[in-house]
Design an enzyme around this catalytic site. Sequence first.
Site, PDB file in Angstrom:
ATOM      1  N   ASP A 130       0.798  -1.237   0.000  1.00 20.12           N
ATOM      2  CA  ASP A 130       0.000   0.000   0.000  1.00 20.12           C
ATOM      3  C   ASP A 130       0.829   1.286   0.000  1.00 20.12           C
ATOM      4  OD1 ASP A 130      -2.229  -1.545   0.067  1.00 20.12           O
ATOM      5  OD2 ASP A 130      -2.586  -1.331   2.216  1.00 20.12           O
ATOM      6  N   ARG A 181      -6.736   0.173   1.939  1.00 20.20           N
ATOM      7  CA  ARG A 181      -7.846   0.386   2.865  1.00 20.20           C
ATOM      8  C   ARG A 181      -7.810   1.787   3.483  1.00 20.20           C
ATOM      9  NH1 ARG A 181      -7.308  -4.317   6.771  1.00 20.20           N
ATOM     10  NH2 ARG A 181      -5.531  -4.602   5.415  1.00 20.20           N
ATOM     11  N   GLN A 201      -2.696  -8.071  -7.250  1.00 23.85           N
ATOM     12  CA  GLN A 201      -1.840  -6.919  -6.943  1.00 23.85           C
ATOM     13  C   GLN A 201      -0.688  -7.273  -6.020  1.00 23.85           C
ATOM     14  OE1 GLN A 201      -4.601  -3.283  -6.154  1.00 23.85           O
ATOM     15  NE2 GLN A 201      -5.870  -5.090  -6.080  1.00 23.85           N
TER      16      GLN A 201
END
Length: 730
Positions: free
Chosen positions: A146, A190, A281
């Site tokens: 992320d 997220r 991913q």
Amino acid sequence: MTSGGDAPGMNAAVRAIVKTALSIGIDVYAFYQGYQGMLDGGDAIKKMDWGSVGGILHKGGTIIGSARCMEFRERTGRLKAAANLIERQIDNLVVIGGDGSLTGANLFSEEWPSLLEELLKKKKINKKQALKHPKLNIVGLVGSIDNDLSGTDMTIGADTALRRIAEALDALSSTAASHQRTFVVEVMGRNCGYLALMSALSSGADYVLIPERPPEADDWTQELCDKIKANKKAGKKKSLIIVAEGARDKEGIPISGFQVVEELKKRIDEDARLTILGHVQRGGSPTAFDRYASTVLGYAAVQHLIDEEEDKESMIIGLQKNRVKAIPLMESIKKTQSIVDFISSKNFDKAIELRGGSFKDSLDIFNTLSSATPKPKEKSSETLNILVMNAGTLAPGMNITARTAVRLGMDKGHRVLGVRNAFKGLINNDIEELGWMDVEEWTVLGGSELGTNRKMPINRDFYEIAKNLESNNIHALLIIGGMVGYEAAFLLNEKRNEFPAFEIPIVCLPATINNNLPGTDFSVGTDTALNSIIEAVDKIKESAVANKRVFVVEVMGRYCGYLAMMSGLATGAERVYLHENGLTLQDLQDDVNMFKRAFNEGKRMGLVLKSEYANKIYTTPFISALFEEDGGDIFDVRQSILGHVQQGGNPSPYDRAIAIKLAAKSIDFLVEKATKGEHNAVNIGLHGGQIEYQNIEDLKRSVDLEHIRPREQWWTKLEELVNLFGRSSA
Ligand code: ADP
């Protein structure tokens, strides 16, 4: 140990940590399945040797496994873990994981003395053991696709995840364009919109929804629908909407990709297709950057542990401005957590601010680039004519750079003209105005739509150029390309007394696969070439499973060894041969002997990465023949000259990102200077996230003109790491 969500590049880090430690005589253990292995002990804690981490550099995931472990969250779990560590005399821990794993590690370290006290009381350990290991040293590496951790510019795995997303988006774009379709794509993230924003920016998407910046309009679905309609009306063949997993509206209510599809249907009868990318991913072979970064970070983590003074706090080893940095672990975690809290409490401005300046810049640039038309021009402002051109050999990403310059220039109220075929076109007045939609498709295209070549202006050419700049009333010039562009800009600058038309601001923007330009750590196109090389080398290595063989692979770069060095590091080559660090017959002889020894000890494959002009006499065929002859029956040799595959392909996400950033800043610079009537000629560069300009007159001082490369290159010392990790034993 690798812990939490797995991330591509973790293996490269494990390999570097194990090999660095072993090479200085430190015992290394791996905990399998993260904290679970630490708790379970037994076979889940394995002593590592040199061979344990062989052949893993190119593998996705983590070979030592990763897991989430509820028990470690409890003190009783950590007590068990401490006993297992003491039993093996382990008191230094490198944790590769996300903020959860690193928080756990910090807590473990803080509790360590009291855990030992309790173990002592319970007679699980003896006093001598407790006294011998009074402190548990922690170093964290951030493994997270992320890119959500404050304090490090990139986390391990983020670049690979971006690449997986870009591959998917490029594939979707081609089918979407054929059917004039709209695609809604949900990507991971997220609490962090990095992947969504960067992939939206680099794919030419229409709209992006991220956690940190919900749409401002009260009725955001209408805003979205209006934008899609406007873009179609302007001539866009496809529409693309990127939704981060954690996207929400300004009330904090989650927005899903499914909901976006439904709304498009309901409001404008648009039959959008939803793609949720999910775990692809996380998967696949790590990119060149993730392999390189994990390798240097793993190496630095061990160095940090050795150097550590008494009572130093737990640190994270991360990257800041392209340099390795140790950052206090909890400070970084707290800042990361505070962003999540600001998002939850709907303080989005603060969340964006903490993400840093370049995140906000990227958002603003995205909003401009994704519009259907430039913003209406302010009546009072002067219209400048900005000329954009390529120069030098081809570099992937030249198109997206030009596209960004065209759109941002137009958005500021100016005309942007393009030169066809570099300086040839400038000499022949092959110049035309570019429109907003002319460049729509230039985001993903490799090659150069404007055309490029290595022509350098000479003699009367300058007169022609001056005439054409005058007849087109050019106020500013952007040259996107390699050293040819820089040298030409230097000459234009020098000839200003002769030709007043050259008294305009000029920016040279680095675009070359060779990465041989001064004043920048990276050039547009280099990362794409590097990834093409490592993909080819991975395949070459796989072809060698049966035989004992050494491959000599030649890569481009002219006199600059960047591609050879970085691809050597990223593919686990035993040696790199570069012009910068020299190559002698004695080196070659030593290397043949090294390979002979290694193959006799059981090695099956060897790899040498050679830069194009490493040595005039010791060419790739020469080296291969020498190795073949001297290797005798012990190994055979194959040479591979990779050639033009290195200049082709769609630009990588990183190249697209730096292309956009550099183009945006170049346009700002040109407009500012031209408006003020100033006419600086500069080259623009990138040091980590930082932009720097250098006067073109200073170029001569910082360039080795004989070999056309900067005098100082930040990466030349990495050869030590190639040699260290390429060894066949500790
Ligand atoms: P990530 O490291 O990717 O953020 P998690 O948040 O799931 O992943 O954390 C991975 C593991 O780290 C958890 O399963 C747990 O074992 C440990 N961990 C996470 N947070 C803590 C904590 N506050 N205290 C102790 N251990 C923790």
